[in-house]
Design an enzyme around this catalytic site. Structure first.
Site: not given
Length: 284
Positions: A133-134
């Protein structure tokens, strides 16, 4: 593109055809090109597909650029934190707050843009194997050639690539747990996932309590499955959201989730790789 691979000591005796098809998962079209072009060598000599390979044999494959597709992306900053690298694999440490890879043509500023810039300095290329995930930091595995990419995909599918995460969560956890809750899409927010026993996909997370106070707990997590936002959704579901989670908790300076370690058997050398980052959420 010429690749030379020395078969390991525990390599089973098999035909060249079986090695390419069953072990290395070379696509049928590419196997055909290799055969008609006579682009497979064993110990420096052309070899036919019905002949056998043995431990310690050196296998050479010559591939053409047109054999595999590759999508060019803008190059970023080549200054990345490399944890392991050889001619087939690159394992690097992604900072939090940047995406793993672009989602739109021409997109810049993702970790993959930076990885490609690093590899371009050596006239090499990278290929996406998995993502974080970012908001999550830590180890990300990339293939450095299209030959190894499908093998890594199979290892992921067969759960033979193991990743250990660190997290700091809200509240006091008193004992280790295994969370088994199916995860599906949130119908009201496309960015999010929810526990969905009826329509969700099976998801299993194991976590170990490292330290805990009344306000927060430090834990390590191992995924048995790899669903989107799995750790974040599972911990939120049991009432202990990850600190700093902008989707499932309360945003702060960062999401306190870090992919600390990755473990796998190298597809070609059969070397046991256990790679971890130097930085830790528990000592920042």
């Amino acid at each position: 593109m010429k690749y030379q691979i020395t078969l390991p000591a525990n390599q089973p005796i098999m035909t060249v055809r079986d090695l390419l098809e069953q072990e290395w998962l070379v696509p049928r079209k590419v196997r055909h090109f290799l055969r008609v072009r006579k682009h497979v060598e064993r110990n420096g000599e052309p070899v036919k597909f019905h002949e056998e390979v043995h431990p310690h044999d050196q296998i050479s494959l010559t591939l053409e650029e047109s054999d595999y597709s590759f999508q060019e992306i803008p190059l970023g900053d080549p200054d990345i934190d490399v944890l392991f690298e050889d001619e087939h694999l690159l394992i690097a440490n992604k900072p939090f707050g940047i995406k793993t890879h672009p989602n739109q043509p021409g997109e810049t500023g993702t970790f993959f843009n930076h990885v490609q810039a690093y590899l371009a300095q050596k006239q090499e290329r990278g290929y996406i194997v998995h993502r974080l995930d970012k908001e999550t930091s830590g180890v990300v595995l990339f293939a450095k050639n299209p030959l190894v990419l499908p093998i890594l995909g199979r290892l992921l599918e067969q759960k033979e690539i193991h990743r250990t995460y660190q997290a700091i969560v809200k509240g006091k956890l008193t004992h280790d747990q295994t969370i088994r809750l199916a995860i599906g899409r949130d119908r009201h927010d496309r960015r999010k996932r929810v526990v969905d026993p009826r329509n969700g996909q099976q998801a299993v997370t194991h976590f170990h309590v490292v330290a805990a106070t009344a306000q927060q707990s430090m834990i390590t997590c191992i995924l048995e499955t790899g669903r989107t936002h799995q750790i974040r959704v599972h911990l939120h579901a049991i009432g202990h959201p990850i600190i700093g989670d902008p989707l499932y908790g309360k945003a702060s300076d960062r999401l306190y989730l870090h992919a600390k370690q990755i473990e796998l058997i190298h597809p070609f050398t059969k070397q046991h790789l256990n790679i971890e980052t130097k930085n830790s959420l528990f000592h920042e």
